[in-house]
Design a protein around this motif. Sequence first.
Motif, PDB file in Angstrom:
ATOM      1  N   UNK A  18      35.697  52.660  52.505  1.00  0.00           N
ATOM      2  CA  UNK A  18      36.188  51.640  51.598  1.00  0.00           C
ATOM      3  C   UNK A  18      35.650  51.979  50.110  1.00  0.00           C
ATOM      4  N   UNK A  19      36.610  51.900  49.190  1.00  0.00           N
ATOM      5  CA  UNK A  19      35.895  52.275  47.849  1.00  0.00           C
ATOM      6  C   UNK A  19      35.892  50.749  47.042  1.00  0.00           C
ATOM      7  N   UNK A  20      34.753  50.762  46.500  1.00  0.00           N
ATOM      8  CA  UNK A  20      34.379  49.532  46.044  1.00  0.00           C
ATOM      9  C   UNK A  20      34.059  49.732  44.392  1.00  0.00           C
ATOM     10  N   UNK A  21      35.037  49.220  43.422  1.00  0.00           N
ATOM     11  CA  UNK A  21      34.434  49.511  42.059  1.00  0.00           C
ATOM     12  C   UNK A  21      33.652  48.483  41.657  1.00  0.00           C
ATOM     13  N   UNK A  22      32.411  48.790  40.937  1.00  0.00           N
ATOM     14  CA  UNK A  22      31.590  48.181  40.438  1.00  0.00           C
ATOM     15  C   UNK A  22      32.004  47.398  39.060  1.00  0.00           C
ATOM     16  N   UNK A  23      31.865  45.867  38.706  1.00  0.00           N
ATOM     17  CA  UNK A  23      31.694  45.343  37.704  1.00  0.00           C
ATOM     18  C   UNK A  23      30.679  45.164  36.923  1.00  0.00           C
ATOM     19  N   UNK A  24      30.199  45.734  35.697  1.00  0.00           N
ATOM     20  CA  UNK A  24      28.960  45.434  35.073  1.00  0.00           C
ATOM     21  C   UNK A  24      29.101  44.024  34.368  1.00  0.00           C
ATOM     22  N   UNK A  25      28.352  43.425  34.122  1.00  0.00           N
ATOM     23  CA  UNK A  25      28.312  42.099  33.301  1.00  0.00           C
ATOM     24  C   UNK A  25      28.628  42.625  31.881  1.00  0.00           C
ATOM     25  N   UNK A  26      29.197  41.486  31.124  1.00  0.00           N
ATOM     26  CA  UNK A  26      29.837  41.735  29.783  1.00  0.00           C
ATOM     27  C   UNK A  26      30.802  42.441  29.312  1.00  0.00           C
ATOM     28  N   UNK A  27      31.860  42.383  30.418  1.00  0.00           N
ATOM     29  CA  UNK A  27      33.006  43.074  30.196  1.00  0.00           C
ATOM     30  C   UNK A  27      34.205  42.529  30.993  1.00  0.00           C
ATOM     31  N   UNK A  28      35.538  42.983  30.813  1.00  0.00           N
ATOM     32  CA  UNK A  28      36.669  42.413  31.499  1.00  0.00           C
ATOM     33  C   UNK A  28      36.494  41.187  32.102  1.00  0.00           C
TER      34      UNK A  28
END
Length: 245
Positions: free
Chosen positions: A49-59
């Motif tokens: 499974x590919x899991x994109x990581x979302x950093x805080x402070x965007x999108x």
Amino acid sequence: MTPGPSTVASPWFVRPPAAGHAARIFGLPFAGSGASAFSAWPAVLGDAEFCPVQFPGRENRLAHPHYGTYDHLAAGLAEALRPHLGEPYALFGHCAGALPAYETVLKLAEAGLPAPACLFVSGQPAPHDAAGDRMLAMGEAELRAEVEAFLRGRGIEPRPDMVDLGLAVLLRDHAAAAAYRRTEPVAVPCPVVVLHWRDDPDVGLDRLQGWRRYADSVDFVSVDGGHYDFMDAPDELRDVLTRWR
């Protein structure tokens, strides 16, 4: 002991890691971007499974405080990964995203948590060479031009509001990158695969050699494309990412 999967959604992942996969790959985006950098990627690569990581402070995390430093970012991500380490996993970081990926592996090791089966670092010199990044010498006007050029390169007309938002994120990420210093390599307890993009004018294969000092097993793989072509998940890259176990 590694906890079982959490049922509580984490803001670190745009979609919760799902049960039933043999493995996972966590993807870390480059400076100034977010998990949408992986929007063209498939949800599964091979049996992982590919899991994109979302950093805080965007999108979708724009209201969350910026991470400030790579050390703080790595600590937060390591904690978010804790419930999802029951299966074999790898970390993939592109450009400046490779640096917090590396630091996260160290944080996981310090906590006695399972190490990744592989760390993929793409288009990014080793941590002790990171201060040589040409963008670290740029002022705000030059960084704005970089944002506009990036958008045009992706076929998007750069509206002023879009550029302003992208620049605001990039400036904070840029400050974190400028503050990052690791003068002496510390080896990670996993193999490292270094990805070189043949058409990248700024990061040639010679600039990536410093990674040799960061693990007992370090492989270099050259793939066709430029610096941002990873966003399209080209077949050659997918093939590399399905051979790690």
